[in-house]
Design an enzyme around this catalytic site. Structure first.
Site, PDB file in Angstrom:
ATOM      1  N   GLY A  46       2.837  -1.994  -2.465  1.00  0.00           N
ATOM      2  CA  GLY A  46       2.877  -3.445  -2.467  1.00  0.00           C
ATOM      3  C   GLY A  46       1.479  -4.009  -2.621  1.00  0.00           C
ATOM      4  O   GLY A  46       0.493  -3.362  -2.268  1.00  0.00           O
ATOM      5  N   GLN A  51      -5.083 -10.148  -2.082  1.00  0.00           N
ATOM      6  CA  GLN A  51      -5.862  -8.914  -2.008  1.00  0.00           C
ATOM      7  C   GLN A  51      -6.753  -8.706  -3.233  1.00  0.00           C
ATOM      8  O   GLN A  51      -7.687  -7.914  -3.182  1.00  0.00           O
ATOM      9  CB  GLN A  51      -4.947  -7.708  -1.842  1.00  0.00           C
ATOM     10  N   CYS A  92      -2.636  -0.054   4.118  1.00  0.00           N
ATOM     11  CA  CYS A  92      -2.916  -1.232   3.314  1.00  0.00           C
ATOM     12  C   CYS A  92      -4.004  -0.895   2.300  1.00  0.00           C
ATOM     13  O   CYS A  92      -4.992  -0.240   2.646  1.00  0.00           O
ATOM     14  CB  CYS A  92      -3.385  -2.362   4.230  1.00  0.00           C
ATOM     15  N   LEU A  93      -3.808  -1.331   1.076  1.00  0.00           N
ATOM     16  CA  LEU A  93      -4.820  -1.083   0.045  1.00  0.00           C
ATOM     17  C   LEU A  93      -6.143  -1.764   0.378  1.00  0.00           C
ATOM     18  O   LEU A  93      -7.188  -1.351  -0.105  1.00  0.00           O
ATOM     19  CB  LEU A  93      -4.306  -1.535  -1.323  1.00  0.00           C
ATOM     20  N   HIS A 134       4.938  -7.354   5.329  1.00  0.00           N
ATOM     21  CA  HIS A 134       3.516  -7.000   5.272  1.00  0.00           C
ATOM     22  C   HIS A 134       2.808  -7.804   4.178  1.00  0.00           C
ATOM     23  O   HIS A 134       1.759  -8.396   4.416  1.00  0.00           O
ATOM     24  CB  HIS A 134       3.377  -5.489   5.010  1.00  0.00           C
ATOM     25  N   GLU A 135       3.385  -7.818   2.976  1.00  0.00           N
ATOM     26  CA  GLU A 135       2.749  -8.518   1.856  1.00  0.00           C
ATOM     27  C   GLU A 135       2.773 -10.027   2.067  1.00  0.00           C
ATOM     28  O   GLU A 135       1.818 -10.723   1.720  1.00  0.00           O
ATOM     29  CB  GLU A 135       3.403  -8.136   0.526  1.00  0.00           C
ATOM     30  N   HIS A 138      -0.112 -11.183   4.000  1.00  0.00           N
ATOM     31  CA  HIS A 138      -1.346 -11.363   3.213  1.00  0.00           C
ATOM     32  C   HIS A 138      -1.437 -12.783   2.658  1.00  0.00           C
ATOM     33  O   HIS A 138      -2.524 -13.362   2.615  1.00  0.00           O
ATOM     34  CB  HIS A 138      -1.402 -10.370   2.053  1.00  0.00           C
TER      35      HIS A 138
END
Length: 170
Positions: A46, A51, A92-93, A134-135, A138
């Site tokens: 994701g 991000q 997480c990226l 989660h996304e 962000h």
């Protein structure tokens, strides 16, 4: 398509609340394509536009085993379905190499626009529901480390700062 640079914690731009997409046009579709390429290249499941330092309400994800089911959520809104929550290990990226259990709603109802600007809704559970939450966080300027104890969050922040310094010195 272009691979985009991913912001890393503790970069303050990750705390920016994203604004709604007014019109789904070619620029937004290009962003979606670039985000998908970036997510796949980074081996993620994701990615939120925040991000990649674009503060618009756009999320891409693919929780399939073979990376064959890309999903796009523009201006997503979700509602938890029921009180059930489950912890799941999240990464997480924007916080590479760190994972922690985060408890989230087991099922959610989502409304959003697709890559063509068409509205849709779906009910999600399991990993997909977890990823959506989660996304979506962000887009609100929230990171999974915000759900951890201050001690754990500070430890991760110090390690990430050290990582960034090492990369700059290299």
């Amino acid at each position: 398509m272009a691979k985009l640079p991913i912001l890393e914690f503790p970069d303050e731009r990750l705390r920016t609340k994203a604004i709604a997409v007014e019109t789904v046009d070619d620029d937004v579709r290009r962003l979606v394509d670039d985000m998908l390429e970036t997510m796949y290249d980074a081996n993620g499941i994701g990615l939120a536009a925040t991000q990649v330092d674009i503060h618009r309400r756009v999320i891409v994800m693919d929780v399939s085993d073979d990376r064959s089911s890309p999903r796009v959520f523009i201006n997503p809104v979700y509602t938890p379905l029921g009180e059930e929550r489950e912890p799941l290990q999240e990464g997480c990226l924007s916080i590479p190499e760190y994972y922690a259990d985060v408890s989230r709603a087991l099922k959610v109802h989502v409304t959003a626009l697709d890559r063509h600007g068409e509205p849709f809704e779906l009910e999600a559970d399991g990993l997909l529901a977890h990823c959506i939450q989660h996304e979506h966080d962000h887009l609100e300027g929230v990171l999974f480390v915000d759900y951890l104890s201050p001690l754990k969050r500070d430890r991760i922040m110090k390690k990430m700062q050290k990582r960034h310094k090492q990369l700059q010195d290299a």
